[in-house]
Design a protein around this motif. Sequence first.
Motif, PDB file in Angstrom:
ATOM      1  N   THR A 259       0.833  -1.199   0.000  1.00 52.14           N
ATOM      2  CA  THR A 259       0.000   0.000   0.000  1.00 52.14           C
ATOM      3  C   THR A 259       0.870   1.251   0.000  1.00 52.14           C
ATOM      4  OG1 THR A 259      -1.745  -1.169   1.185  1.00 52.14           O
ATOM      5  CG2 THR A 259      -1.803   1.228   1.276  1.00 52.14           C
TER       6      THR A 259
ATOM      7  N   THR B 267      -3.312   4.410  -7.665  1.00 47.98           N
ATOM      8  CA  THR B 267      -4.482   4.406  -6.787  1.00 47.98           C
ATOM      9  C   THR B 267      -5.752   4.189  -7.601  1.00 47.98           C
ATOM     10  OG1 THR B 267      -4.520   6.810  -6.987  1.00 47.98           O
ATOM     11  CG2 THR B 267      -3.511   5.881  -4.994  1.00 47.98           C
ATOM     12  N   PRO B 268      -6.862   3.712  -6.996  1.00 44.54           N
ATOM     13  CA  PRO B 268      -6.944   3.136  -5.652  1.00 44.54           C
ATOM     14  C   PRO B 268      -5.914   2.023  -5.466  1.00 44.54           C
ATOM     15  CG  PRO B 268      -9.142   3.268  -6.651  1.00 44.54           C
ATOM     16  CD  PRO B 268      -8.164   3.638  -7.703  1.00 44.54           C
ATOM     17  N   VAL B 269      -5.368   1.934  -4.259  1.00 42.21           N
ATOM     18  CA  VAL B 269      -4.300   0.957  -3.985  1.00 42.21           C
ATOM     19  C   VAL B 269      -4.791  -0.474  -4.204  1.00 42.21           C
ATOM     20  CG1 VAL B 269      -3.155   2.483  -2.357  1.00 42.21           C
ATOM     21  CG2 VAL B 269      -4.881   0.888  -1.522  1.00 42.21           C
TER      22      VAL B 269
ATOM     23  N   TRP C  25      -5.239  -3.577  -2.851  1.00 42.06           N
ATOM     24  CA  TRP C  25      -6.241  -4.420  -2.170  1.00 42.06           C
ATOM     25  C   TRP C  25      -7.655  -3.867  -2.322  1.00 42.06           C
ATOM     26  CZ3 TRP C  25      -8.754  -1.771   1.716  1.00 42.06           C
ATOM     27  CH2 TRP C  25      -8.092  -0.696   2.305  1.00 42.06           C
ATOM     28  N   MET C  26      -7.809  -2.621  -2.764  1.00 44.93           N
ATOM     29  CA  MET C  26      -9.159  -2.096  -2.969  1.00 44.93           C
ATOM     30  C   MET C  26      -9.779  -2.628  -4.255  1.00 44.93           C
ATOM     31  SD  MET C  26      -9.212   1.773  -1.675  1.00 44.93           S
ATOM     32  CE  MET C  26      -8.808   2.128   0.033  1.00 44.93           C
ATOM     33  N   LEU C  27      -8.922  -3.059  -5.170  1.00 45.54           N
ATOM     34  CA  LEU C  27      -9.411  -3.496  -6.470  1.00 45.54           C
ATOM     35  C   LEU C  27      -9.473  -5.013  -6.593  1.00 45.54           C
ATOM     36  CD1 LEU C  27      -7.410  -0.922  -8.590  1.00 45.54           C
ATOM     37  CD2 LEU C  27      -9.778  -0.751  -7.786  1.00 45.54           C
TER      38      LEU C  27
ATOM     39  N   LEU D 127     -10.286  -8.134  -4.261  1.00 46.77           N
ATOM     40  CA  LEU D 127     -10.740  -8.554  -2.940  1.00 46.77           C
ATOM     41  C   LEU D 127     -10.105  -9.850  -2.447  1.00 46.77           C
ATOM     42  CD1 LEU D 127     -14.438  -7.597  -2.374  1.00 46.77           C
ATOM     43  CD2 LEU D 127     -12.338  -6.410  -1.839  1.00 46.77           C
TER      44      LEU D 127
ATOM     45  N   VAL E 234      -8.182  -9.395   0.599  1.00 39.44           N
ATOM     46  CA  VAL E 234      -9.006  -9.214   1.789  1.00 39.44           C
ATOM     47  C   VAL E 234      -9.457 -10.568   2.329  1.00 39.44           C
ATOM     48  CG1 VAL E 234     -11.092  -8.154   2.713  1.00 39.44           C
ATOM     49  CG2 VAL E 234      -9.756  -6.941   0.977  1.00 39.44           C
TER      50      VAL E 234
END
Lengths: 200, 200, 200
Positions: free
Chosen positions: A44, A53-55, A57-59, A61, A64
Motif C-alpha cells: 500500500t 491508486t486506488p491501492v 487491495w481495494m481493487l 478482494l 481481503v
Amino acid sequence: MFHLLDIIGTMAFAMSGALTAMHKRLDPFGVFIIAFVTAVGGGTLRDILIGKTPVGWMLDLQYVYVIILGFALAIVFRKKFDKLRTSLFLFDTIGLGVFTLIGLERGIIYGLHPAICIALGTMTACFGGVIRDILCNEIPTIFRREVYATICILGGIVFFILKKLNLNDDVLYLVTSIVIITVRLMAVKFKWSLKAFDHK
Amino acid sequence: MFHLLDIIGTMAFAMSGALTAMHKRLDPFGVFIIAFVTAVGGGTLRDILIGKTPVGWMLDLQYVYVIILGFALAIVFRKKFDKLRTSLFLFDTIGLGVFTLIGLERGIIYGLHPAICIALGTMTACFGGVIRDILCNEIPTIFRREVYATICILGGIVFFILKKLNLNDDVLYLVTSIVIITVRLMAVKFKWSLKAFDHK
Amino acid sequence: MFHLLDIIGTMAFAMSGALTAMHKRLDPFGVFIIAFVTAVGGGTLRDILIGKTPVGWMLDLQYVYVIILGFALAIVFRKKFDKLRTSLFLFDTIGLGVFTLIGLERGIIYGLHPAICIALGTMTACFGGVIRDILCNEIPTIFRREVYATICILGGIVFFILKKLNLNDDVLYLVTSIVIITVRLMAVKFKWSLKAFDHK
C-alpha cells in the motif's frame, strides 16, 4: 504459481501480524487491523508513493479474503502457535521473496531507476512490518537487529545483475526468489544480524 | 443539513484531539496539529488510498476554519471540560455517524466493492483518532477496547442492506446515521467493549 | 544557488536523522532509513497529499546520493559530533529555510490557497522530523517545545505579504529565507520556546 506464492505470503504476513497483536492484548478489531496492515501495508505504501491508486487491495478482494482467513487461523491456533512456528516462518520467508519481486516489477513498469525499484521491492516486503510495529508502539524490529531488509536489497541487486544478462523472465524470478529465501534461512540458522554502531 | 452535521462532527473531533494533546502537555503548535489530524486524518488517509488528490481539506478551507475554531474553544474551555463532557460526546457521536456515511459515499462514487466502501467509511470515522494516538505515542485506543470501529462497520452493513431495498437516499442516510448514533450511545451507556483474546 | 542550498539542507537533515538513529542504537539499515525519512519525509508527505506522484526522490536520484553521503559522513564523524554541532546546526537552519520555500512554491503551482501553501511549506520543512520521531517511538519534538514549525509559518506569512507587493521572485525568496534563518538563529540563541497549556 507466482500468484499462489503471493497468496501464501499474504496469509503468512497476516498471521504473523495477528499473533503480534494478540500478544499485545489488542481487541479483535485491533488484531484484524494489525493483521491487515502487516499483510498489505508495504504494498500500500509503495502504491501511494508511485501514485497507483486506488491501492491494490481495494481493487482485488482476494487479498481481503486471504487476510480474513489468516486472521481466523491465527485466532483458532493461537495456543498451538509454538508447534506451527516452523511452517509459519517458512511461509513468511516465501512472502519475503515474492513481495520483493512484486515491488521490483512495479518499479520497472513505472520506468523507475533500478535503485528506486530495489527500494520499492524492499518496501513491499518489509514495511508492512514497520507499520505493524509503529501501531503497536514499538521501534520497528527491522531497524534494530534483523537482516530482513538487507536480504531484500541483496535480492534486488541480484535481480538487476541477472537482468543485464538478458535471462528469461521466469529464470530471473526463480533465481531471485531462491537467493532471498536461501539467504533468509541461512541468516536465521546462523543468527546473522546487523550490529548497532558503537556510538561514543 | 448533512453538511451542517459534517461541520459539527469536524469541530467535535478537533476539540477532542486538542484536549488529548493538552493532556499530553504538548505546546500550542503540537495541540493544533493533533486537533487537525484527529478531525481530518481519517478522511485524508481515505483520499490518499483512493487517489483523490489534492486531499479534501486542501480544496475546501471551511474545514480548516472549523478546526481552528474547535482548537480555540478547546483551549478557552479546557478547565471547564468536565461540565462539557456530555455535549462533546454527543457531537463526537454525530461525527462518527456522518463521517462513516461520507466514507461510504466516496467509495461508491469510485465504484468500489461494498466491503471496501465499509472499510472506507470506518477509516474516515476512526483513523483520525488512530493517527492522533500514534503521534501521542500510544497504542490506538480503538485497537484495545472501544467498540467504536465495530459500530461503523455495523452501520456500513445496514447501509448496504437498505440500499438493496432501493430506499430513497435521504431515508438511507437517515436510518444509517440513526443506527450508528443509537448503538454508540447504548455501547457507552451499557459499557459494551471488545475483549482481548485469551492468549496463552 | 537555490538548488545548492536544497542539497545542503537535505544533507544536513540526513545527518541529523542518522545521528538521532545511532543514538537510539539502531542497526545500519535502521540508521539509513531514519536518515532518509528525516531528509525527504516532509516533501514526500507533501507530494502524496497534493497527488504529485511518483514522489520527488523517485524521479531525481540526486537526493538519494546526497542522503547516502550524509549517512556516511554521520557514521564516520559520529564520535566527533560535538565539534561539528555548530556547522550541522547552521546547515539544518539553511534546510529549514529552503524546504519551506520549496513547499510554498509547490502549493502555488497547484493553485492552492495561501493558508494551504503555508501548511505545505511547514510540512516540507518539519514533518521529516515528525516521521523520524514516530519511527524512533517518541512524541515528535516539534510538538513539545521547539518553535521550529512556528518559524516556518511566520516565514510563509512574510512570503505572501511580500508577494502582494509584487516583488521580484528572487528578492521574495531571498527575504523569506533570511527571515526564517534569522529568526531560527535568534530562537536558539535566546532560547525561545512555546509553553504547554496549563491544563488543570
